[in-house]
Design a protein around this motif. Structure first.
Motif, PDB file in Angstrom:
ATOM      1  N   THR A 297      -4.461   4.793  -0.138  1.00  0.00           N
ATOM      2  CA  THR A 297      -4.969   3.498   0.315  1.00  0.00           C
ATOM      3  C   THR A 297      -6.151   3.733   1.248  1.00  0.00           C
ATOM      4  O   THR A 297      -6.269   4.812   1.838  1.00  0.00           O
ATOM      5  CB  THR A 297      -3.903   2.708   1.084  1.00  0.00           C
TER       6      THR A 297
ATOM      7  N   PHE B 106      -6.628   2.120   3.983  1.00  0.00           N
ATOM      8  CA  PHE B 106      -6.227   2.007   5.383  1.00  0.00           C
ATOM      9  C   PHE B 106      -5.159   3.067   5.596  1.00  0.00           C
ATOM     10  O   PHE B 106      -4.694   3.683   4.637  1.00  0.00           O
ATOM     11  CB  PHE B 106      -5.688   0.595   5.703  1.00  0.00           C
TER      12      PHE B 106
ATOM     13  N   SER C 101      -1.957   4.823   5.694  1.00  0.00           N
ATOM     14  CA  SER C 101      -0.613   4.591   5.184  1.00  0.00           C
ATOM     15  C   SER C 101      -0.065   5.904   4.645  1.00  0.00           C
ATOM     16  O   SER C 101      -0.773   6.905   4.592  1.00  0.00           O
ATOM     17  CB  SER C 101      -0.619   3.540   4.075  1.00  0.00           C
TER      18      SER C 101
ATOM     19  N   VAL D  72      -1.397  -6.636  11.477  1.00  0.00           N
ATOM     20  CA  VAL D  72      -2.073  -6.344  10.215  1.00  0.00           C
ATOM     21  C   VAL D  72      -3.586  -6.198  10.432  1.00  0.00           C
ATOM     22  O   VAL D  72      -4.237  -5.353   9.813  1.00  0.00           O
ATOM     23  CB  VAL D  72      -1.787  -7.474   9.195  1.00  0.00           C
TER      24      VAL D  72
ATOM     25  N   LEU E 156      -4.285  -2.710  11.644  1.00  0.00           N
ATOM     26  CA  LEU E 156      -4.058  -1.720  10.591  1.00  0.00           C
ATOM     27  C   LEU E 156      -5.192  -1.737   9.572  1.00  0.00           C
ATOM     28  O   LEU E 156      -5.612  -0.693   9.071  1.00  0.00           O
ATOM     29  CB  LEU E 156      -2.721  -1.994   9.885  1.00  0.00           C
ATOM     30  N   LEU E 157      -5.698  -2.938   9.255  1.00  0.00           N
ATOM     31  CA  LEU E 157      -6.715  -3.041   8.208  1.00  0.00           C
ATOM     32  C   LEU E 157      -8.123  -2.747   8.715  1.00  0.00           C
ATOM     33  O   LEU E 157      -8.952  -2.217   7.983  1.00  0.00           O
ATOM     34  CB  LEU E 157      -6.691  -4.442   7.582  1.00  0.00           C
TER      35      LEU E 157
ATOM     36  N   ARG F 289     -11.029  -0.492   6.398  1.00  0.00           N
ATOM     37  CA  ARG F 289     -10.722  -1.131   5.123  1.00  0.00           C
ATOM     38  C   ARG F 289     -11.310  -2.535   5.076  1.00  0.00           C
ATOM     39  O   ARG F 289     -11.752  -3.009   4.046  1.00  0.00           O
ATOM     40  CB  ARG F 289      -9.205  -1.192   4.897  1.00  0.00           C
TER      41      ARG F 289
ATOM     42  N   GLU G 258      -2.312  -3.700  -1.859  1.00  0.00           N
ATOM     43  CA  GLU G 258      -2.710  -3.306  -0.507  1.00  0.00           C
ATOM     44  C   GLU G 258      -2.134  -4.257   0.533  1.00  0.00           C
ATOM     45  O   GLU G 258      -1.612  -3.842   1.572  1.00  0.00           O
ATOM     46  CB  GLU G 258      -4.234  -3.336  -0.374  1.00  0.00           C
TER      47      GLU G 258
ATOM     48  N   CYS H 255       0.548  -3.071   3.346  1.00  0.00           N
ATOM     49  CA  CYS H 255       0.161  -3.158   4.749  1.00  0.00           C
ATOM     50  C   CYS H 255       1.035  -4.154   5.502  1.00  0.00           C
ATOM     51  O   CYS H 255       1.521  -3.880   6.605  1.00  0.00           O
ATOM     52  CB  CYS H 255      -1.304  -3.561   4.837  1.00  0.00           C
ATOM     53  N   HIS H 256       1.258  -5.323   4.875  1.00  0.00           N
ATOM     54  CA  HIS H 256       2.012  -6.367   5.565  1.00  0.00           C
ATOM     55  C   HIS H 256       3.480  -5.984   5.734  1.00  0.00           C
ATOM     56  O   HIS H 256       4.047  -6.154   6.814  1.00  0.00           O
ATOM     57  CB  HIS H 256       1.879  -7.691   4.807  1.00  0.00           C
TER      58      HIS H 256
END
Lengths: 128, 256
Positions: A92, A94, A96, B47, B50-51, B56, B89, B93-94
Motif C-alpha cells: 500500500t 500508506f 501498513s 485516518v 495515516l493517509l 498517500r 485502501e 486503512c479505516h
C-alpha cells in the motif's frame, strides 16, 4: 475496484480453495475472512500466519536483495501433507503491513495458478 | 478461555442494536445497529494522519473531502468516489484505525461511560465490525503486549534506544522506529510521526524492549486499581533487575 470481501471471494473461487483472509502481520488482526480456517478459528490462524509473515518480512536474509520499489518479499508458500498455504504481501502507499492468506486443498488446488491470482488480487485490492 | 467483557455497556448496546456514540475516558466508539462503524481516541492517529503522513493523500485532498462530504457523514465514501482512494485502501486503512482507536477507547478506566443515542460520525460507514469482534481483539491485544514484554511502563515513557548486541539485526519497520526515537518521543508521538497505528508502535516498542534494543524504565508508574498477580514465582516483581537478566540472556545466546 474490489474491496476486501470481493477480493477474498475471488480468491475462494480458485480451484481447491478452502479458506482466505486478509491479515495485518504486525498485530495479527484478520481484517477479513472467507471460507474455513485449518483450526476452525480464523483469528487464531491470522495470529499464527502473521508471525510467519513478520519473520519473512523482517529477516535480513529475505529482505537484503532488491533495490526496486515495494516490499522485498512477494509471497510465502507453506506446503503441508494436506494443503498449500500461500501468503501474498500487499503493498500500500500508506504505512501498513498486510498480506493475503489463501489455504488450498493439496489435491484439488493449483499452486501456480493460485500464486498468479493472488498477485493480481493483491494489486487490484489497492490499485483498483 | 473465558474472558470478562471489556465494556458491559458495549455488549448491551450491541444486543439491542443501538445506534449512537459510546463515550469513554480514552476514546469514543460509534455504533450503527449495534455494530462498530468508527472509533476515535486521542491516543491513536486518525485516518487522516495515516493517509497523509506517508504522502498517500495530500492534506488538501483530505480537507476538501471533509468540507464536501462531512455534513452528509460520507467522507470515506467521497474519498473513493472522487478517485482519491481505492475501496481496498480505504477499508484497510479505516479498519486499522478503528481497531487501533478502540483498543485505547476500551482500556480499563474508572471514569464514566456514556452513550448518546443517534449520534453519528462524519467519516461515515465503511465496513462495520461486530462489537464482539472489537471486544475480542482488544483483549487479545492486551494479552499480546504482555506476552511480548510484561512491562507496561515502556508504553508511555520516552523511547530510548540501546546499542544492538554484536550480530543482532532489526527489521526495516523497527529500524525506522528506532531511527525516529530521539530519546524524548513517546510511542504515541512516534506513531503520529511515522503515520502508523499507535498499537502497532506499542507492540514494536515492547518487542524492541524485549530484545534489549530499547530501555525499559525500572520504576513503572503506579497503576490504579487492583494489584496484578505476580508474573512468576522466580521473578522479583517489585524491582526486576532487567540489566542482569539481559546480561544473562546475552551470555546464554553467545553460547548457542
Amino acid at each position: 475496484m474490489p474491496g476486501i470481501d470481493e477480493c477474498l471471494l475471488e480468491a475462494m473461487a480458485l480451484p481447491g480453495a478452502r479458506g482466505a483472509s486478509l491479515v495485518d502481520w504486525t498485530s495479527g488482526l484478520a481484517l477479513g475472512t472467507a471460507g474455513d480456517s485449518p483450526v476452525g478459528d480464523h483469528e487464531t490462524t491470522a495470529a499464527e500466519t502473521a508471525e510467519l509473515a513478520r519473520s519473512a518480512a523482517e529477516f535480513d536474509s529475505f529482505t537484503a536483495a532488491g533495490d526496486s520499489e515495494g516490499p522485498p518479499v512477494e509471497d510465502l508458500i507453506v506446503t503441508t501433507r494436506a494443503g498449500y498455504h500461500v501468503l501474498r504481501f500487499v503493498e500500500t502507499s500508506f504505512d501498513s503491513s498486510v498480506f493475503l492468506h489463501l489455504w488450498l486443498d493439496r489435491d484439488a488446488g493449483n499452486l501456480a495458478l493460485a500464486r498468479l491470482r493472488l498477485r493480481d488480487l493483491a494489486e487490484r485490492l489497492v490499485l483498483g | 478461555m473465558s474472558r470478562a467483557a471489556v465494556s458491559p455497556m458495549l455488549v448491551r448496546l450491541a444486543a439491542e442494536k443501538a445506534t449512537g456514540a459510546l463515550l469513554r475516558d480514552h476514546g469514543t466508539l460509534y455504533l450503527v445497529d449495534g455494530r462498530v462503524v468508527h472509533a476515535e481516541s486521542p491516543a491513536a492517529p486518525g485516518v487522516d494522519v495515516l493517509l497523509t503522513t506517508g504522502g498517500r493523500l495530500p492534506r488538501e485532498g483530505w480537507d476538501e473531502a471533509v468540507d464536501r462530504a462531512g455534513a452528509h457523514r460520507a467522507v470515506g465514501r467521497f474519498l473513493v468516489d472522487s478517485g482519491r482512494l481505492h475501496d481496498g485502501e480505504l477499508e484497510i486503512c479505516h479498519l486499522g484505525a478503528v481497531f487501533d482507536a478502540a483498543f485505547f477507547a476500551l482500556s480499563p478506566t474508572s471514569g464514566p461511560t456514556r452513550f448518546r443515542y443517534g449520534v453519528g460520525h462524519w467519516f461515515g460507514t465503511v465496513r462495520p465490525v461486530s462489537a464482539e469482534a472489537v471486544e475480542r481483539e482488544t483483549v487479545r491485544r492486551r494479552e499480546l503486549l504482555d506476552a511480548v514484554w510484561p512491562y507496561a511502563a515502556v508504553d508511555t515513557s520516552p523511547v530510548v534506544p540501546r546499542p544492538a548486541a554484536p550480530g543482532q539485526t532489526v527489521g526495516a519497520r523497527q529500524r525506522a522506529l528506532l531511527a525516529a526515537a530521539d530519546g524524548e518521543r513517546t510511542p504515541a508521538e512516534l506513531a503520529r510521526l511515522l503515520g502508523r497505528p499507535a498499537f502497532h508502535t506499542l507492540l514494536d516498542v515492547r518487542r524492541l524492549a524485549a530484545a534489549g534494543l530499547v530501555e525499559t524504565p525500572l520504576a513503572p508508574e503506579p497503576e490504579p486499581g487492583p494489584v496484578p498477580p505476580p508474573l512468576s514465582a522466580t521473578l522479583p516483581v517489585a524491582d526486576p533487575d532487567i540489566a542482569l537478566l539481559r546480561r544473562l540472556r546475552d551470555a546464554l545466546e553467545a553460547h548457542l
